[in-house]
Design a protein around this motif. Sequence first.
Motif, PDB file in Angstrom:
ATOM      1  N   GLY A 164       0.794  -1.225   0.000  1.00 20.36           N
ATOM      2  CA  GLY A 164       0.000   0.000   0.000  1.00 20.36           C
ATOM      3  C   GLY A 164       0.823   1.270   0.000  1.00 20.36           C
ATOM      4  N   CYS A 165       2.113   1.171  -0.282  1.00 16.18           N
ATOM      5  CA  CYS A 165       2.979   2.347  -0.331  1.00 16.18           C
ATOM      6  C   CYS A 165       2.730   3.098  -1.644  1.00 16.18           C
ATOM      7  CB  CYS A 165       4.449   1.941  -0.232  1.00 16.18           C
ATOM      8  SG  CYS A 165       4.884   1.095   1.309  1.00 16.18           S
ATOM      9  N   THR A 166       2.447   4.379  -1.531  1.00 18.08           N
ATOM     10  CA  THR A 166       2.137   5.188  -2.713  1.00 18.08           C
ATOM     11  C   THR A 166       3.146   6.305  -2.954  1.00 18.08           C
ATOM     12  OG1 THR A 166       0.667   6.553  -1.343  1.00 18.08           O
ATOM     13  CG2 THR A 166      -0.342   4.726  -2.565  1.00 18.08           C
ATOM     14  N   HIS A 167       4.087   6.476  -2.049  1.00 14.59           N
ATOM     15  CA  HIS A 167       5.092   7.536  -2.188  1.00 14.59           C
ATOM     16  C   HIS A 167       6.484   6.958  -1.940  1.00 14.59           C
ATOM     17  CE1 HIS A 167       2.152  10.834  -2.481  1.00 14.59           C
ATOM     18  NE2 HIS A 167       1.438  10.102  -1.651  1.00 14.59           N
ATOM     19  N   THR A 168       6.749   5.807  -2.555  1.00 20.48           N
ATOM     20  CA  THR A 168       8.021   5.125  -2.349  1.00 20.48           C
ATOM     21  C   THR A 168       8.580   4.639  -3.685  1.00 20.48           C
ATOM     22  OG1 THR A 168       7.507   4.385  -0.102  1.00 20.48           O
ATOM     23  CG2 THR A 168       9.130   3.090  -1.306  1.00 20.48           C
ATOM     24  N   LYS A 180      15.888   9.562  -7.337  1.00 22.76           N
ATOM     25  CA  LYS A 180      14.660   8.770  -7.429  1.00 22.76           C
ATOM     26  C   LYS A 180      14.604   7.645  -6.402  1.00 22.76           C
ATOM     27  CE  LYS A 180      13.743   9.786 -12.301  1.00 22.76           C
ATOM     28  NZ  LYS A 180      13.474   9.215 -13.649  1.00 22.76           N
ATOM     29  N   HIS A 181      15.408   7.737  -5.352  1.00 18.60           N
ATOM     30  CA  HIS A 181      15.314   6.795  -4.243  1.00 18.60           C
ATOM     31  C   HIS A 181      14.662   7.548  -3.079  1.00 18.60           C
ATOM     32  CE1 HIS A 181      16.688   3.080  -2.111  1.00 18.60           C
ATOM     33  NE2 HIS A 181      16.515   3.873  -1.054  1.00 18.60           N
ATOM     34  N   TYR A 182      13.413   7.245  -2.807  1.00 14.28           N
ATOM     35  CA  TYR A 182      12.685   8.020  -1.797  1.00 14.28           C
ATOM     36  C   TYR A 182      11.565   7.189  -1.171  1.00 14.28           C
ATOM     37  CZ  TYR A 182       9.457   8.575  -5.757  1.00 14.28           C
ATOM     38  OH  TYR A 182       8.616   8.339  -6.821  1.00 14.28           O
ATOM     39  N   ASP A 187       4.647   5.692   4.384  1.00 17.56           N
ATOM     40  CA  ASP A 187       5.030   4.414   3.772  1.00 17.56           C
ATOM     41  C   ASP A 187       6.020   3.653   4.635  1.00 17.56           C
ATOM     42  OD1 ASP A 187       3.367   5.003   1.699  1.00 17.56           O
ATOM     43  OD2 ASP A 187       4.934   5.318   0.202  1.00 17.56           O
ATOM     44  N   VAL A 188       6.897   4.373   5.299  1.00 15.16           N
ATOM     45  CA  VAL A 188       7.926   3.728   6.134  1.00 15.16           C
ATOM     46  C   VAL A 188       7.286   2.894   7.244  1.00 15.16           C
ATOM     47  CG1 VAL A 188       9.662   4.220   7.899  1.00 15.16           C
ATOM     48  CG2 VAL A 188       9.865   5.253   5.643  1.00 15.16           C
ATOM     49  N   VAL A 189       6.211   3.409   7.872  1.00 14.83           N
ATOM     50  CA  VAL A 189       5.580   2.623   8.944  1.00 14.83           C
ATOM     51  C   VAL A 189       4.903   1.370   8.390  1.00 14.83           C
ATOM     52  CG1 VAL A 189       5.302   4.536  10.565  1.00 14.83           C
ATOM     53  CG2 VAL A 189       3.498   4.091   8.875  1.00 14.83           C
TER      54      VAL A 189
END
Length: 470
Positions: A164-168, A180-182, A187-189
Motif C-alpha cells: 500500500g505504499c504510494t510515495h516510495t 529517485k530513491h525516496y 510508507d515507512v511505517v
Amino acid sequence: MQTTSLKNKINRHIIRIVLLLVLLSVTFVSAIPAEIACGASSGPDITGTSAVIYCATTDEIIWKKNANKELNPASITKLMTCLIALEELGPDGKVTVTSDAVQAAVKGLTVPIVTAGEELTVKDLVYECMFVSANDAAAALGIAVSGSEKKFAKLMNKKAAALGCTHTNFVNASGIQAEKHYSSAADVVKIANAAFSNEDLREIAGTLKYTVPKTNKSDARELENGNLFLTGGQVKYTDGTVVDDVPKVKKYEGVFGGKTGTTVDRKATMVVGCDFDGLEVYVSVLNSDVASRYSDIKKLLDYADENMSRYEAFPTGQAFDKGKLKGGATNRIEGVAAEAGIVNLPEGASASLLTSEAIYDEDLKAPIKKGQKIGVIQINLADDPVRTIDLLAAKDVEKGWFLSSFGITNLQTVIIIAVLVLTAAFVIMIAVLRAVNRRKRDADRKARLKRMAMEQMERERDYRQRNWPY
C-alpha cells in the motif's frame, strides 16, 4: 430629551462595533489552519520534516506531519531488503558475497563489512544490516535474490506497492543516496509493520548481541544492536564519534525493534516499533538530524502513549454465534477469535458503543480443520467499523454423508432414515394385518356359507322325512 437621544445613538453604535469585532474574530479564527490554531497542543514538537504515529493493531494514524512528503529514507531501506531476502531465501539460505556487493559500501562512503567471495547465511547478513547497517551486506542479499541490485529494486518496488505504499521508489538495496530513491513517513511505517511481522526479522531486530560465525574469509565477528531504545547509550555519528551536548538515550519500555538511517549530509531518519499493552505502534521520522533523531522518536512514542486508550472488546478464543456450513457432518460451525479484540478507544467514547459481529465466509464447505480461518469478527464503534479479527474454527468438522449437500446433518440423516424405516415397518405391519384380517374374513364367510348350506341341507332332509310338500 436630546441628551437621552444622543446617548441611545452612541450605545447603538457601540453595540454595532462590538458585534462587528466579534464577527471578524470568528472569521479570522476559522481561517487559521488547525495545526497552527492548536499550536504545541496539536502534536509533538519535533525537528524532523515529516513523521507518522501509526497503530498497526487498529490500522489507524494517530498523528502525522507531512506524512506523504517524499524524502530520503536512507538505511531504513534495509528493512525492505531484509524482509524480501528472508521471504525468498529463508534465514538459513547460503549467500556468496560478490565484488559488486562490496562496491556498495564504497559508494555509500562506508567501510566494507564483508569480503568478496565470503560465504554467509542470510541470517548473518541480516544481522549485519540491522546492527551495523552494512551497505555491502544489503547489496549481497539483493544480488542473491535477484542477480543484481537493479533487478532487486524492481522487486522491492513491487513489494512496496503490495503493502500500500504510494510515495516510495527504491533504486538500490542499501539506501545509498541516489536520485529517485525516496519514501515517506506514512510508507515507512507500513514497511516496518510488514518487516516486523516476519518472525525471523522481529527476533533479529530485538536481539542485543550476535556473533557472526567464522567464515571462509573472516574470523567470528561480534555485533551489537545499534537501536539505543533497546540498549540505552550515547548518540553517535556513523563514524562512531559521540554527538556533543546530546544526553544519553534511555531504554524505552515496549520497543521491540527499529532501524535508523543517516544521509551523507548527516540528515537522520528512524522508524521504531513499540508495544503499548497490546497496541502495536510504529513511529517514523524523516529528515531529522543526528542530534535530534532519538528525541524526536521519543516524543512520538510518548504522544502515542498519552493519546491512546486500550480497550479489550473480547479475549482471545472468545466464541461467537455459529455460522452456516455445507457438506458437513453438521450444518453449523462455531467460530472463535484468533486474538484479543483490542481497540484504541477514542477520548470521550464509551465502551458501550462497541459491538462485535461474526461474519462467516460465504459457502463454507466441509471438511473444516480446527484453527482454519472461516471468517472475521468486525468490531464497530457505534456504526463505524474500527477493526477486524480473524475468526477461526473451534473444532474439526468432517465431511458429511450423502444428504449433507442439502444441508442435512449426519444426525438428521440418522433420524430421517430411522423415521423412514419405522414408517416402512408400520406400513408393512398394517399391510400384513390387513391381509390376515382379509383371510380371516374370507375364512369366516366360507365357514358361514358352509354352515348355512349344511343348515339348508338339514332342513331339506327333514322335509323329506316328514313328507312335507314344502
